[in-house]
Motif scaffolding. Structure first.
Motif, PDB file in Angstrom:
ATOM      1  N   VAL A 228      43.144  13.382  51.580  1.00 48.34           N
ATOM      2  CA  VAL A 228      44.376  13.073  52.315  1.00 48.34           C
ATOM      3  C   VAL A 228      44.456  11.594  52.649  1.00 48.34           C
ATOM      4  O   VAL A 228      45.499  10.952  52.469  1.00 48.34           O
ATOM      5  N   ARG A 232      47.341   9.217  50.927  1.00 49.43           N
ATOM      6  CA  ARG A 232      48.298   8.672  51.897  1.00 49.43           C
ATOM      7  C   ARG A 232      48.283   7.153  51.849  1.00 49.43           C
ATOM      8  O   ARG A 232      49.342   6.511  51.910  1.00 49.43           O
ATOM      9  N   ASP A 237      53.868  10.365  50.524  1.00 54.49           N
ATOM     10  CA  ASP A 237      54.309  11.032  51.745  1.00 54.49           C
ATOM     11  C   ASP A 237      53.809  12.471  51.742  1.00 54.49           C
ATOM     12  O   ASP A 237      54.218  13.279  50.913  1.00 54.49           O
ATOM     13  N   LEU A 238      52.926  12.798  52.658  1.00 53.57           N
ATOM     14  CA  LEU A 238      52.346  14.137  52.720  1.00 53.57           C
ATOM     15  C   LEU A 238      52.962  14.996  53.811  1.00 53.57           C
ATOM     16  O   LEU A 238      52.437  16.053  54.141  1.00 53.57           O
ATOM     17  N   ASP A 239      54.076  14.542  54.370  1.00 51.80           N
ATOM     18  CA  ASP A 239      54.718  15.296  55.441  1.00 51.80           C
ATOM     19  C   ASP A 239      55.860  16.169  54.940  1.00 51.80           C
ATOM     20  O   ASP A 239      56.596  16.754  55.721  1.00 51.80           O
ATOM     21  N   SER A 240      56.019  16.262  53.640  1.00 52.28           N
ATOM     22  CA  SER A 240      57.084  17.070  53.055  1.00 52.28           C
ATOM     23  C   SER A 240      56.829  18.554  53.312  1.00 52.28           C
ATOM     24  O   SER A 240      55.688  19.015  53.300  1.00 52.28           O
ATOM     25  N   ASP A 241      57.906  19.304  53.540  1.00 47.55           N
ATOM     26  CA  ASP A 241      57.780  20.748  53.737  1.00 47.55           C
ATOM     27  C   ASP A 241      57.471  21.464  52.426  1.00 47.55           C
ATOM     28  O   ASP A 241      56.969  22.573  52.429  1.00 47.55           O
ATOM     29  N   LEU A 243      55.473  20.457  49.440  1.00 43.48           N
ATOM     30  CA  LEU A 243      54.591  19.482  48.790  1.00 43.48           C
ATOM     31  C   LEU A 243      54.526  19.696  47.284  1.00 43.48           C
ATOM     32  O   LEU A 243      54.479  18.736  46.520  1.00 43.48           O
ATOM     33  N   LYS A 246      57.078  18.006  45.227  1.00 42.15           N
ATOM     34  CA  LYS A 246      56.940  16.555  45.266  1.00 42.15           C
ATOM     35  C   LYS A 246      56.088  16.044  44.114  1.00 42.15           C
ATOM     36  O   LYS A 246      56.295  14.946  43.608  1.00 42.15           O
ATOM     37  N   SER A 272      48.671  22.531  48.109  1.00 40.31           N
ATOM     38  CA  SER A 272      48.670  22.462  49.574  1.00 40.31           C
ATOM     39  C   SER A 272      47.657  21.420  50.039  1.00 40.31           C
ATOM     40  O   SER A 272      46.750  21.042  49.293  1.00 40.31           O
ATOM     41  N   LYS A 275      45.491  18.849  56.680  1.00 46.07           N
ATOM     42  CA  LYS A 275      45.394  17.564  57.370  1.00 46.07           C
ATOM     43  C   LYS A 275      44.236  17.536  58.361  1.00 46.07           C
ATOM     44  O   LYS A 275      43.775  16.456  58.751  1.00 46.07           O
ATOM     45  N   GLU A 276      43.752  18.698  58.757  1.00 47.78           N
ATOM     46  CA  GLU A 276      42.649  18.737  59.723  1.00 47.78           C
ATOM     47  C   GLU A 276      41.332  18.303  59.094  1.00 47.78           C
ATOM     48  O   GLU A 276      40.580  17.516  59.673  1.00 47.78           O
TER      49      GLU A 276
END
Length: 335
Positions: A228, A232, A237-241, A243, A246, A272, A275-276
């Motif tokens: 990630v 990034r 952009d990894l905030d897309s609903d 992914l 994209k 998928s 992010k954690e």
């Protein structure tokens, strides 16, 4: 072997849609044995479609939901139903589908279904066409590897069903049976020699990293940083609903060396991210030590790949009676 591909945009009135497909097939003289491959938009009532196709044609039909398809007369379309019929006097076709599969039983289900169909065919198949609904917890390669091992390395062509990138409404069908978690197979025997071609043409960016930590198809680290963090930093952009959509036009080119020294290049798509822990899960497996590059392709690249594949196949089958299954592009074939 003779074949013809037909298409209808009628998805709501399936009786009319199937009648339209039949009308377009009127010029195809059917041999002793026939089979069909069907792709349909995910909003199609698959059970009704499966039943009406069998009522009308009666020969083995393997199908999958598809977010898009290529047609002979309409070109690229995102809705509708396409049917490709193959017919022959000296080939045999047997189709079947697994029970519903999950990460714990998919290997056993694939093996038992193949054995049953091979027994019904009465010979070792010359080629297998297969479509499956992919489980997010299983790398796409594992479906193929399991079938390859069980069949004794019979040539395999196929892919996964799709549904506008969400993977929540994917389905497959075989004859009158529909599955939301399974694999369909078409075994082909008789006087046939398969020629399967896989070509791709892409441009790569300056992004290049080595996989240093991976479990299955989930990559945790590229170099000494998380996947990630690396992608990034590359400006992705990894905030897309959504992914997955994209990365359709910008997948990852994965290069690695096998134990025998052969260099392998594959296209891989992210399905998928987490992010954690900074990991990313791909549709297919990505081995440790592989070099990962961010790739980009255009319509020009697709056209080039298709031309190369067709030209290569034509050369291979020159002056022989062969079975050729040509496809312009299937969005997730081998992803």
């Amino acid at each position: 072997m003779r074949s013809l591909a037909v298409y209808t945009d009628e998805m709501d009135d399936l009786q009319s849609g199937v009648e339209e497909l039949k009308k377009q097939l009127s010029d195809l003289k059917l041999g002793k044995k026939s089979m069909g491959i069907v792709f349909a938009h995910p909003d199609t009532d698959f059970q009704e479609l499966a039943d009406k196709l069998q009522d009308e044609f009666g020969f083995p039909i393997l199908g999958a939901s598809a977010m898009s398809m290529f047609t002979e007369k309409c070109g690229y379309v995102t809705e509708g139903i396409s049917l490709h019929v193959f017919t022959s006097d000296d080939c045999t076709f047997v189709a079947g589908v697994t029970d519903e599969m999950n990460p714990d039983n998919y290997r056993a289900k694939i093996r038992s279904t193949y054995r049953r169909l091979a027994d019904e065919l009465g010979e070792k198949p010359k080629v297998i066409i297969t479509y499956a609904v992919k489980d997010s917890a299983v790398a796409g390669d594992e479906y193929v590897n399991t079938l390859n091992e069980e069949s004794g390395e019979v040539p395999i062509f196929g892919g996964f069903s799709s549904d506008n990138f969400l993977f929540t409404d994917c389905r497959i069908m075989v004859d009158r049976e529909v599955r939301s978690a399974g694999m369909g197979m078409m075994l082909i025997g008789g006087d046939v020699k398969p020629v399967l071609k896989c070509k791709f043409s892409v441009d790569t960016t300056d992004f290049e990293e080595v996989v240093t930590e991976v479990q299955g198809n989930t990559v945790y680290k590229l170099g000494n940083r998380t996947l990630v963090d690396v992608i990034r930093e590359a400006g992705v952009d990894l905030d897309s609903d959504n992914l997955l959509s994209k990365f359709v036009g910008s997948p990852f080119l994965v290069t690695y060396t096998k134990a025998n020294g052969d260099e392998i290049q594959l296209m891989r798509h992210l399905s998928s991210i987490n992010k954690e822990d900074g990991s990313g899960t791909f549709i297919g497996s990505v081995p440790k030590g592989a070099v990962v590059r961010l790739a980009m392709f255009s319509r020009k690249d697709v056209s080039k790949s298709v031309a190369e594949a067709i030209n290569s196949a034509v050369i291979d089958v020159s002056n022989e009676k062969e079975y050729i299954y040509s496809s312009a592009i299937i969005n997730y074939l081998g992803s």
